[in-house]
Design an enzyme around this catalytic site. Structure first.
Site, PDB file in Angstrom:
ATOM      1  N   CYS A  40       0.825  -1.211   0.000  1.00 36.00           N
ATOM      2  CA  CYS A  40       0.000   0.000   0.000  1.00 36.00           C
ATOM      3  C   CYS A  40       0.859   1.262   0.000  1.00 36.00           C
ATOM      4  O   CYS A  40       0.667   2.162  -0.799  1.00 36.00           O
ATOM      5  CB  CYS A  40      -0.929  -0.040   1.215  1.00 36.00           C
ATOM      6  SG  CYS A  40      -2.020   1.376   1.292  1.00 36.00           S
ATOM      7  N   CYS A  45      -1.665   1.776  -2.988  1.00 33.75           N
ATOM      8  CA  CYS A  45      -2.622   2.862  -2.718  1.00 33.75           C
ATOM      9  C   CYS A  45      -1.986   4.253  -2.697  1.00 33.75           C
ATOM     10  O   CYS A  45      -2.459   5.163  -3.375  1.00 33.75           O
ATOM     11  CB  CYS A  45      -3.301   2.673  -1.366  1.00 33.75           C
ATOM     12  SG  CYS A  45      -3.397   1.001  -0.735  1.00 33.75           S
ATOM     13  N   LYS A  48       0.061   5.462  -5.907  1.00 33.26           N
ATOM     14  CA  LYS A  48      -0.958   5.435  -6.968  1.00 33.26           C
ATOM     15  C   LYS A  48      -1.887   6.633  -6.869  1.00 33.26           C
ATOM     16  O   LYS A  48      -2.132   7.332  -7.846  1.00 33.26           O
ATOM     17  CB  LYS A  48      -1.730   4.115  -6.855  1.00 33.26           C
ATOM     18  CG  LYS A  48      -2.758   3.841  -7.886  1.00 33.26           C
ATOM     19  CD  LYS A  48      -4.188   4.205  -7.561  1.00 33.26           C
ATOM     20  CE  LYS A  48      -4.734   3.983  -6.207  1.00 33.26           C
ATOM     21  NZ  LYS A  48      -5.488   2.758  -5.997  1.00 33.26           N
ATOM     22  N   TYR A 174      -9.256  -3.382 -11.579  1.00 32.33           N
ATOM     23  CA  TYR A 174      -9.146  -2.015 -11.081  1.00 32.33           C
ATOM     24  C   TYR A 174      -7.743  -1.442 -11.227  1.00 32.33           C
ATOM     25  O   TYR A 174      -7.585  -0.253 -11.501  1.00 32.33           O
ATOM     26  CB  TYR A 174      -9.705  -1.893  -9.648  1.00 32.33           C
ATOM     27  CG  TYR A 174      -8.748  -2.176  -8.533  1.00 32.33           C
ATOM     28  CD1 TYR A 174      -7.966  -1.153  -7.991  1.00 32.33           C
ATOM     29  CD2 TYR A 174      -8.613  -3.443  -7.992  1.00 32.33           C
ATOM     30  CE1 TYR A 174      -7.095  -1.401  -6.955  1.00 32.33           C
ATOM     31  CE2 TYR A 174      -7.751  -3.701  -6.956  1.00 32.33           C
ATOM     32  CZ  TYR A 174      -6.984  -2.672  -6.438  1.00 32.33           C
ATOM     33  OH  TYR A 174      -6.119  -2.936  -5.418  1.00 32.33           O
ATOM     34  N   GLU A 178      -7.054   1.954 -13.290  1.00 37.84           N
ATOM     35  CA  GLU A 178      -6.422   3.112 -12.639  1.00 37.84           C
ATOM     36  C   GLU A 178      -5.182   3.572 -13.389  1.00 37.84           C
ATOM     37  O   GLU A 178      -4.998   4.773 -13.621  1.00 37.84           O
ATOM     38  CB  GLU A 178      -6.071   2.761 -11.185  1.00 37.84           C
ATOM     39  CG  GLU A 178      -7.325   2.606 -10.334  1.00 37.84           C
ATOM     40  CD  GLU A 178      -7.063   2.344  -8.866  1.00 37.84           C
ATOM     41  OE1 GLU A 178      -7.961   2.632  -8.055  1.00 37.84           O
ATOM     42  OE2 GLU A 178      -5.979   1.836  -8.519  1.00 37.84           O
ATOM     43  N   HIS A 432     -27.434  20.562  -1.799  1.00 36.52           N
ATOM     44  CA  HIS A 432     -27.498  21.120  -3.138  1.00 36.52           C
ATOM     45  C   HIS A 432     -26.492  22.260  -3.287  1.00 36.52           C
ATOM     46  O   HIS A 432     -26.338  23.033  -2.367  1.00 36.52           O
ATOM     47  CB  HIS A 432     -28.910  21.658  -3.381  1.00 36.52           C
ATOM     48  CG  HIS A 432     -29.141  22.081  -4.799  1.00 36.52           C
ATOM     49  ND1 HIS A 432     -29.156  21.186  -5.850  1.00 36.52           N
ATOM     50  CD2 HIS A 432     -29.327  23.316  -5.325  1.00 36.52           C
ATOM     51  CE1 HIS A 432     -29.360  21.860  -6.978  1.00 36.52           C
ATOM     52  NE2 HIS A 432     -29.456  23.145  -6.683  1.00 36.52           N
ATOM     53  N   GLU A 437     -26.295  14.319  -4.094  1.00 41.40           N
ATOM     54  CA  GLU A 437     -27.732  14.472  -3.812  1.00 41.40           C
ATOM     55  C   GLU A 437     -28.576  13.632  -4.771  1.00 41.40           C
ATOM     56  O   GLU A 437     -29.720  13.296  -4.458  1.00 41.40           O
ATOM     57  CB  GLU A 437     -28.162  15.938  -3.874  1.00 41.40           C
ATOM     58  CG  GLU A 437     -28.120  16.550  -5.266  1.00 41.40           C
ATOM     59  CD  GLU A 437     -28.618  18.002  -5.303  1.00 41.40           C
ATOM     60  OE1 GLU A 437     -29.617  18.309  -4.638  1.00 41.40           O
ATOM     61  OE2 GLU A 437     -27.981  18.820  -6.016  1.00 41.40           O
TER      62      GLU A 437
HETATM   63  C1  LIG Z   1      -1.131  -0.828  -7.654  1.00 45.72           C
HETATM   64  C2  LIG Z   1      -1.948  -1.122  -6.435  1.00 45.72           C
HETATM   65  C3  LIG Z   1      -2.860  -0.194  -5.998  1.00 45.72           C
HETATM   66  C4  LIG Z   1      -3.619  -0.440  -4.869  1.00 45.72           C
HETATM   67  N1  LIG Z   1      -4.519   0.495  -4.477  1.00 45.72           N
HETATM   68  C5  LIG Z   1      -5.296   0.273  -3.399  1.00 45.72           C
HETATM   69  C6  LIG Z   1      -6.232   1.252  -2.972  1.00 45.72           C
HETATM   70  O1  LIG Z   1      -6.366   2.312  -3.565  1.00 45.72           O
HETATM   71  N2  LIG Z   1      -6.970   0.986  -1.883  1.00 45.72           N
HETATM   72  C7  LIG Z   1      -6.841  -0.189  -1.181  1.00 45.72           C
HETATM   73  O2  LIG Z   1      -7.536  -0.374  -0.191  1.00 45.72           O
HETATM   74  N3  LIG Z   1      -5.958  -1.137  -1.569  1.00 45.72           N
HETATM   75  C8  LIG Z   1      -5.192  -0.928  -2.659  1.00 45.72           C
HETATM   76  N4  LIG Z   1      -4.278  -1.879  -3.041  1.00 45.72           N
HETATM   77  C9  LIG Z   1      -4.216  -3.154  -2.274  1.00 45.72           C
HETATM   78  C10 LIG Z   1      -3.397  -3.003  -0.993  1.00 45.72           C
HETATM   79  O3  LIG Z   1      -2.142  -2.458  -1.293  1.00 45.72           O
HETATM   80  C11 LIG Z   1      -3.256  -4.348  -0.320  1.00 45.72           C
HETATM   81  O4  LIG Z   1      -4.525  -4.915  -0.118  1.00 45.72           O
HETATM   82  C12 LIG Z   1      -2.565  -4.257   1.054  1.00 45.72           C
HETATM   83  O5  LIG Z   1      -1.296  -3.674   0.935  1.00 45.72           O
HETATM   84  C13 LIG Z   1      -2.449  -5.648   1.696  1.00 45.72           C
HETATM   85  O6  LIG Z   1      -1.756  -5.563   2.898  1.00 45.72           O
HETATM   86  P1  LIG Z   1      -0.980  -6.813   3.483  1.00 45.72           P
HETATM   87  O7  LIG Z   1      -0.523  -6.421   4.850  1.00 45.72           O
HETATM   88  O8  LIG Z   1      -1.792  -8.019   3.346  1.00 45.72           O
HETATM   89  O9  LIG Z   1       0.266  -7.046   2.524  1.00 45.72           O
HETATM   90  P2  LIG Z   1       1.379  -6.063   1.966  1.00 45.72           P
HETATM   91  O10 LIG Z   1       1.016  -4.642   2.164  1.00 45.72           O
HETATM   92  O11 LIG Z   1       1.676  -6.518   0.600  1.00 45.72           O
HETATM   93  O12 LIG Z   1       2.630  -6.342   2.914  1.00 45.72           O
HETATM   94  C14 LIG Z   1       3.324  -7.541   2.900  1.00 45.72           C
HETATM   95  C15 LIG Z   1       4.732  -7.289   3.362  1.00 45.72           C
HETATM   96  O13 LIG Z   1       5.366  -8.532   3.616  1.00 45.72           O
HETATM   97  C16 LIG Z   1       6.713  -8.463   3.214  1.00 45.72           C
HETATM   98  N5  LIG Z   1       7.180  -9.847   3.012  1.00 45.72           N
HETATM   99  C17 LIG Z   1       6.733 -10.746   2.098  1.00 45.72           C
HETATM  100  N6  LIG Z   1       7.344 -11.926   2.259  1.00 45.72           N
HETATM  101  C18 LIG Z   1       8.204 -11.784   3.318  1.00 45.72           C
HETATM  102  C19 LIG Z   1       9.104 -12.647   3.987  1.00 45.72           C
HETATM  103  N7  LIG Z   1       9.245 -13.912   3.619  1.00 45.72           N
HETATM  104  N8  LIG Z   1       9.810 -12.150   5.026  1.00 45.72           N
HETATM  105  C20 LIG Z   1       9.668 -10.857   5.414  1.00 45.72           C
HETATM  106  N9  LIG Z   1       8.827 -10.006   4.827  1.00 45.72           N
HETATM  107  C21 LIG Z   1       8.088 -10.456   3.792  1.00 45.72           C
HETATM  108  C22 LIG Z   1       6.671  -7.640   1.945  1.00 45.72           C
HETATM  109  O14 LIG Z   1       7.941  -7.051   1.693  1.00 45.72           O
HETATM  110  C23 LIG Z   1       5.605  -6.596   2.321  1.00 45.72           C
HETATM  111  O15 LIG Z   1       6.177  -5.439   2.881  1.00 45.72           O
HETATM  112  C24 LIG Z   1      -3.463  -1.658  -4.143  1.00 45.72           C
HETATM  113  C25 LIG Z   1      -2.529  -2.597  -4.578  1.00 45.72           C
HETATM  114  C26 LIG Z   1      -1.771  -2.342  -5.701  1.00 45.72           C
HETATM  115  C27 LIG Z   1      -0.774  -3.350  -6.149  1.00 45.72           C
END
Ligand SMILES: Cc1cc2nc3c(=O)[nH]c(=O)nc-3n(C[C@H](O)[C@H](O)[C@H](O)COP(=O)(O)OP(=O)(O)OC[C@H]3O[C@@H](n4cnc5c(N)ncnc54)[C@H](O)[C@@H]3O)c2cc1C
Length: 448
Positions: A40, A45, A48, A174, A178, A432, A437
């Site tokens: 994110c 997010c 973006k 999406y 975007e 309005h 609305e």
């Molecule tokens: C282009 C794009 C736009 C988006 N826009 C939106 C939006 O506008 N609104 C919205 O709500 N959502 C949006 N999302 C979705 C949102 O980013 C994700 O749903 C959210 O980040 C999920 O969070 P998470 O904690 O599950 O995983 P992540 O945020 O992906 O975090 C996972 C973390 O784990 C770490 N990791 C992975 N494997 C290991 C390992 N083995 N050891 C240590 N660390 C590890 C990674 O480095 C990462 O930092 C978007 C996604 C993308 C790709």
């Protein structure tokens, strides 16, 4: 056992869970292989949305003319935008780390691997904890087609050395919608290619069709029912073979879905079941996996791949396990926005989903020219739609296409969660003049 909890992954879900668990008295460590904030903050997010703002600002100069303003020639610098966004992201990386250290969470940097039901290895260091939370998120899929290496995925979009002249976005979900909007708004000649018969196939059909038509008005070429078969290097750029024809571009972006980051984590060896898509299977409201000491939240589970869902899951996990809470995450009526060109905001059921669930539905729908565009000179039209359950009069779905759709729908989501009826929408006085609305003044059903 040295710790109460080891969290793997410092993204939306992991950071939220680690902080809340620590604040509730647990001894917590969090392992992150890359930058804090996860998808994110770093490649999702946040950057973006900043790009979306940049694209929308590009309209100001021309929109303002109809309102009497005349600016000099507008010029755009990709380098300024990219550097500004990178600064903002770095700032947020620091904020996330500080939130963790302030809560007393130990930060461990490196790639984690499970080596037992209560043990994690990070570059030779062994962390042992009563519980492990897997919050490793997901990553973009690269399709297996010839020449795929010539394309990029969304992660690369935040650090492009230069903007291309022409772009082809493969995928009508999406993220594709975007980025097509961002690129077009920044002056790139943009084509979006969707294999389905319309963009945003999981959204309400009227929304999808209206969006596609509006994107075309904004100069985006929308190709539906077409799948990228191969990429080849052409004399001038890259050629995408799509079955129905070809698209020539200087940049090809694959936005064809995301896959859970479960590979190489050692999950199967400790008894964590994965589903057919490689996502972690969660078996109860504590987000427990098939291994009782291992839990998982966020995109790695993939129930709804959105930051607020990962946050809600991380928080619910911490409160239930360490705070004695019995609260559960509810997955109905999750509002969501697509920050395309124009925006889409939606909460609840599409007309098709409502019918499929057996509801006897009444549909209210209207398209109109927003007041702003009376003078902007753009031919943009907005759409609002309500899907109502006839017997109960409950509003099942609210859909908006147009400026600020996400901002509008967030408020209406509260009404849906509260179980509002169409009669209560009708009894609400509008503000309005706004576009919102229109949602409280829909009197005549469109269907049946
Ligand atoms: C282009 C794009 C736009 C988006 N826009 C939106 C939006 O506008 N609104 C919205 O709500 N959502 C949006 N999302 C979705 C949102 O980013 C994700 O749903 C959210 O980040 C999920 O969070 P998470 O904690 O599950 O995983 P992540 O945020 O992906 O975090 C996972 C973390 O784990 C770490 N990791 C992975 N494997 C290991 C390992 N083995 N050891 C240590 N660390 C590890 C990674 O480095 C990462 O930092 C978007 C996604 C993308 C790709």
């Amino acid at each position: 056992v040295d710790l109460d909890l080891v969290v793997i992954g410092g993204g939306s879900g992991g950071v939220r869970a680690a902080r809340f668990a620590a604040n509730l008295g647990a001894k917590v460590a969090i392992v992150e292989a890359d930058r804090f904030g996860g998808t994110c903050v770093n490649v999702g997010c946040v950057p973006k949305k900043l790009f979306v703002y940049a694209a929308e600002l590009g309209d100001c100069a021309s929109d303002a003319r109809g309102f009497g303003w005349e600016f000099g020639e507008a010029r755009f610098s990709w380098d300024v935008l990219r550097a500004g966004v990178a600064d903002q992201v770095r700032y947020l990386n620091g904020v996330y780390e500080k939130l963790l250290t302030d809560a007393g969470v130990r930060i461990v940097r490196g790639r984690a691997r499970l080596v037992g039901p209560q043990a994690v290895d990070v570059g030779g260091e062994r962390l042992v904890a009563a519980r492990i939370l897997v919050a490793t998120g997901g990553r973009p899929v690269v399709p297996s087609i010839p020449g795929a290496e010539l394309g990029v995925v969304s992660d690369a979009m935040f650090d492009l050395p230069a903007l291309p002249r022409r772009a082809a976005v493969i995928g009508g979900g999406y993220i594709g919608v975007e980025f097509a909007g961002i690129l077009a708004g920044l002056g790139v000649e943009t084509t979006i290619v969707a294999k389905e018969d319309r963009l945003l196939v999981h959204f309400d059909r009227s929304v999808s069709l209206h969006l596609g038509a509006e994107m075309e008005k904004e100069g985006i070429r929308v190709v539906t029912g077409s799948q990228a078969r191969s990429l080849t290097r052409a004399a001038d750029g890259i050629r995408v073979e799509c079955g129905s024809g070809t698209v020539d571009a200087d940049l090809v972006l694959f936005a064809v879905g995301r896959r859970a980051n479960t590979h190489g984590l050692g999950l199967e060896d400790v008894g964590v079941a994965l589903d057919a898509r490689g996502a972690v299977v969660v078996v109860d409201d504590d987000f427990r996996t098939t291994a009782p000491t291992i839990h998982a939240v966020g995109d790695v589970v993939g129930r709804a791949q959105l930051t607020p869902v990962a946050l809600a899951e991380g928080m619910a996990f911490a409160r239930r396990i360490y705070g004695g809470s019995t609260g559960v995450v509810r997955y109905e009526n999750i509002p969501t926005a697509v920050f395309g060109r124009p925006n889409v905001g939606t909460v609840g059921l599409s007309e098709e989903a409502a019918v499929a669930r057996g509801h006897d539905v009444v549909v209210f729908e209207s398209t109109f020219r927003p007041m702003f565009h009376g003078l902007s000179g753009r031919r943009a039209r907005a759409l609002v739609k309500l899907v109502v359950d006839r017997p109960s009069d409950r509003v099942l779905g609210v859909h908006v296409v147009g400026d600020d759709a996400g901002e509008i729908v967030q408020g209406f989501a509260v009404a849906l969660v509260a179980g509002a009826t169409k009669a209560q929408f009708d009894a609400t006085i509008g503000i309005h003049p706004t576009a919102a609305e229109e949602l409280v003044t829909l009197r005549t059903p469109k269907r049946p």
